[in-house]
Write an enzyme that holds these catalytic residues in place. Structure first.
Site, PDB file in Angstrom:
ATOM      1  CG  ASP A  31      -2.113   0.900   1.079  1.00 45.05           C
ATOM      2  OD1 ASP A  31      -2.362   1.383  -0.048  1.00 45.05           O
ATOM      3  OD2 ASP A  31      -2.793   1.157   2.085  1.00 45.05           O
ATOM      4  NE  ARG A  35      -1.326   6.622   1.185  1.00 40.44           N
ATOM      5  CZ  ARG A  35      -1.408   5.687   2.133  1.00 40.44           C
ATOM      6  NH1 ARG A  35      -1.102   5.990   3.374  1.00 40.44           N
ATOM      7  NH2 ARG A  35      -1.786   4.473   1.814  1.00 40.44           N
ATOM      8  CD1 TRP A  36       7.396   6.443  -2.548  1.00 41.44           C
ATOM      9  CD2 TRP A  36       7.080   6.663  -4.754  1.00 41.44           C
ATOM     10  NE1 TRP A  36       8.629   6.404  -3.153  1.00 41.44           N
ATOM     11  CE2 TRP A  36       8.461   6.531  -4.504  1.00 41.44           C
ATOM     12  CE3 TRP A  36       6.649   6.818  -6.076  1.00 41.44           C
ATOM     13  CZ2 TRP A  36       9.415   6.551  -5.529  1.00 41.44           C
ATOM     14  CZ3 TRP A  36       7.596   6.840  -7.096  1.00 41.44           C
ATOM     15  CH2 TRP A  36       8.965   6.711  -6.817  1.00 41.44           C
ATOM     16  CG  HIS A  48      -0.136   1.877  -9.313  1.00 41.95           C
ATOM     17  ND1 HIS A  48      -0.349   1.625  -7.975  1.00 41.95           N
ATOM     18  CD2 HIS A  48      -1.241   2.555  -9.735  1.00 41.95           C
ATOM     19  CE1 HIS A  48      -1.529   2.126  -7.619  1.00 41.95           C
ATOM     20  NE2 HIS A  48      -2.081   2.702  -8.662  1.00 41.95           N
ATOM     21  CB  THR A  77     -13.343  -7.404  -4.584  1.00 36.32           C
ATOM     22  OG1 THR A  77     -12.834  -8.730  -4.519  1.00 36.32           O
ATOM     23  CG2 THR A  77     -14.713  -7.406  -5.201  1.00 36.32           C
ATOM     24  CD1 TRP A  80     -12.987  -5.617  -9.166  1.00 34.09           C
ATOM     25  CD2 TRP A  80     -12.266  -4.784 -11.115  1.00 34.09           C
ATOM     26  NE1 TRP A  80     -12.339  -6.629  -9.849  1.00 34.09           N
ATOM     27  CE2 TRP A  80     -11.890  -6.150 -11.049  1.00 34.09           C
ATOM     28  CE3 TRP A  80     -11.911  -4.051 -12.254  1.00 34.09           C
ATOM     29  CZ2 TRP A  80     -11.192  -6.797 -12.071  1.00 34.09           C
ATOM     30  CZ3 TRP A  80     -11.208  -4.701 -13.269  1.00 34.09           C
ATOM     31  CH2 TRP A  80     -10.858  -6.055 -13.166  1.00 34.09           C
ATOM     32  NE  ARG A  82      -7.577   2.075  -5.637  1.00 35.17           N
ATOM     33  CZ  ARG A  82      -6.374   2.072  -5.112  1.00 35.17           C
ATOM     34  NH1 ARG A  82      -5.326   2.344  -5.857  1.00 35.17           N
ATOM     35  NH2 ARG A  82      -6.207   1.801  -3.834  1.00 35.17           N
ATOM     36  CG  LEU A 142       8.884 -17.512  -3.419  1.00 34.90           C
ATOM     37  CD1 LEU A 142       8.493 -17.540  -1.938  1.00 34.90           C
ATOM     38  CD2 LEU A 142       9.587 -16.192  -3.737  1.00 34.90           C
ATOM     39  NE  ARG A 201      -7.967   0.929   5.301  1.00 35.77           N
ATOM     40  CZ  ARG A 201      -7.565   2.187   5.506  1.00 35.77           C
ATOM     41  NH1 ARG A 201      -7.610   2.714   6.713  1.00 35.77           N
ATOM     42  NH2 ARG A 201      -7.131   2.935   4.507  1.00 35.77           N
ATOM     43  CB  SER A 203      -7.963  -3.543   2.941  1.00 36.18           C
ATOM     44  OG  SER A 203      -7.669  -2.313   3.565  1.00 36.18           O
TER      45      SER A 203
HETATM   46  C1  IPE Z   1      -5.572  -2.730  -0.225  1.00 30.76           C
HETATM   47  O1  IPE Z   1      -5.156  -1.407  -0.407  1.00 30.76           O
HETATM   48  C2  IPE Z   1      -5.578  -3.462  -1.524  1.00 30.76           C
HETATM   49  C3  IPE Z   1      -4.265  -3.657  -2.132  1.00 30.76           C
HETATM   50  C4  IPE Z   1      -3.105  -3.323  -1.649  1.00 30.76           C
HETATM   51  C5  IPE Z   1      -4.291  -4.337  -3.425  1.00 30.76           C
HETATM   52  P1  IPE Z   1      -6.227  -0.229  -0.623  1.00 30.76           P
HETATM   53  O2  IPE Z   1      -5.446   1.024  -0.688  1.00 30.76           O
HETATM   54  O3  IPE Z   1      -7.097  -0.558  -1.755  1.00 30.76           O
HETATM   55  O4  IPE Z   1      -7.080  -0.341   0.709  1.00 30.76           O
HETATM   56  P2  IPE Z   1      -7.845   0.767   1.547  1.00 30.76           P
HETATM   57  O5  IPE Z   1      -8.845   1.393   0.621  1.00 30.76           O
HETATM   58  O6  IPE Z   1      -6.836   1.718   2.041  1.00 30.76           O
HETATM   59  O7  IPE Z   1      -8.483   0.003   2.673  1.00 30.76           O
HETATM   60  C1  IPE Z   2      -1.488   0.179  -3.391  1.00 31.20           C
HETATM   61  O1  IPE Z   2      -1.278   1.550  -3.418  1.00 31.20           O
HETATM   62  C2  IPE Z   2      -1.684  -0.432  -4.754  1.00 31.20           C
HETATM   63  C3  IPE Z   2      -3.062  -0.873  -5.037  1.00 31.20           C
HETATM   64  C4  IPE Z   2      -4.046  -0.837  -4.202  1.00 31.20           C
HETATM   65  C5  IPE Z   2      -3.321  -1.383  -6.375  1.00 31.20           C
HETATM   66  P1  IPE Z   2      -2.484   2.571  -3.480  1.00 31.20           P
HETATM   67  O2  IPE Z   2      -2.852   2.795  -4.895  1.00 31.20           O
HETATM   68  O3  IPE Z   2      -3.589   2.109  -2.604  1.00 31.20           O
HETATM   69  O4  IPE Z   2      -1.804   3.876  -2.883  1.00 31.20           O
HETATM   70  P2  IPE Z   2      -2.421   4.883  -1.821  1.00 31.20           P
HETATM   71  O5  IPE Z   2      -2.884   4.060  -0.659  1.00 31.20           O
HETATM   72  O6  IPE Z   2      -3.543   5.581  -2.493  1.00 31.20           O
HETATM   73  O7  IPE Z   2      -1.292   5.781  -1.466  1.00 31.20           O
HETATM   74 MG    MG Z   3      -4.034   2.383  -0.652  1.00 30.38          MG
END
Ligand code: IPE
Ligand code: IPE
Ligand code: MG
Length: 257
Positions: A31, A35-36, A48, A77, A80, A82, A142, A201, A203
């Site tokens: 995660d 933000r990065w 990403h 799930t 989707w 986004r 692995l 959390r 998630s």
């Molecule tokens: C959880 O991250 C899902 C993945 C890392 C693939 P999210 O960024 O989607 O989760 P929430 O919305 O912060 O809970």
């Molecule tokens: C995790 O990073 C990657 C996926 C959920 C696909 P995020 O895209 O959730 O990044 P933040 O949490 O918005 O920074």
């Molecule tokens: Mg995130």
């Protein structure tokens, strides 16, 4: 990457780890990519793309330490929901990465597996995932498990449907039977779950499988999560007391007067 038990012990000791207490299965909620990127004034997709290096580092560290299963939460799930552009970019990135990395993964002894509702992914992704799974099917160092279009509640609903469809009777339902109907069938429960980016959390990730998992929450955003951070999480895990509701041996001699 192979080598003797002595080599493995030496490698672990060099990282300050106990070679006999390396988890078999580590699960990661990767995660913080968005933000990065935002911190750098870039688009979320840039985050990403840069997250792929961290995937590579984690796979390398897992191989080095002799971890047997590494599950990466790559797309939930709920993801989707986004914007279409971000979803499409993530799917393209998945295809591109699979094509680019599959030979090297196979050379290193990595076997690829997916969990989740992969039928919902674009055809191009399904094709590449299938190819990558076939190409790496004989590897045994692995098992790299990608959670794609995955959520734990989806998985549990599917497990219940599958049990009912196969005519399982109520009195036949056991915890082991439920585990066998989940997409993680045959994989030991993770001993350690890592979540980056400072969110505390789950998630919708591996809810059943993480009943007794140790959690390591790192403030580091996923694209900055390198080998050192991964090893640090294992070190943190090795400092935990795992009691599973029981008592440690040293606590057994309770004075009873
Ligand atoms: C959880 O991250 C899902 C993945 C890392 C693939 P999210 O960024 O989607 O989760 P929430 O919305 O912060 O809970
Ligand atoms: C995790 O990073 C990657 C996926 C959920 C696909 P995020 O895209 O959730 O990044 P933040 O949490 O918005 O920074
Ligand atoms: Mg995130």
């Amino acid at each position: 990457m192979m080598g003797s038990i002595a080599d493995h012990q030496e490698r672990c000791e060099a990282w300050g780890l106990d070679s006999e207490r390396i988890p078999q299965h580590v699960a990661i909620i990767m995660d913080g990519n968005g933000r990065w990127a935002k911190e750098r004034g870039e688009s979320r997709v840039f985050g990403h793309v840069n997250g792929i290096d961290s995937v590579r580092s984690s796979v390398e560290a897992a191989l080095e330490l002799g971890i047997k299963h590494l599950t990466l939460y790559a797309f939930s799930t709920e993801n989707w929901n986004r914007p279409k552009e971000e979803v499409n970019a993530l799917m393209d990135l998945l295809v591109e990465t699979l094509v680019k990395e599959v030979s090297e993964l196979a050379d290193k002894g990595v076997k690829l597996r997916t969990i989740g509702h992969t039928a919902a992914l674009p055809d191009s992704c399904q094709v590449q995932l299938q190819k990558a799974a076939e190409r790496t099917s004989h590897q045994d160092q692995l098992e790299l498990i990608l959670a794609l279009s995955y959520s734990s509640r989806w998985e549990m609903v599917e497990a219940v449907k599958s049990m009912m469809n196969s005519g399982v009777k109520a009195h036949e339902v056991t915890a082991d039977l439920i585990s066998e109907h989940l997409t993680t069938q045959g994989v030991p429960d993770p001993e350690l779950m890592i979540r980056t980016s400072g969110e505390h959390r789950i998630s919708n990730f591996l809810l059943w499988q993480m009943a007794y998992t140790e959690f390591h929450f790192s403030p580091v955003l996923w694209p900055d999560f390198g080998k050192e951070e991964f090893i640090g999480a294992i070190r943190d895990y090795q400092n935990r007391e795992r009691r599973f509701g029981g008592l440690l041996d040293t606590n057994h001699n309770v004075e009873t007067k």
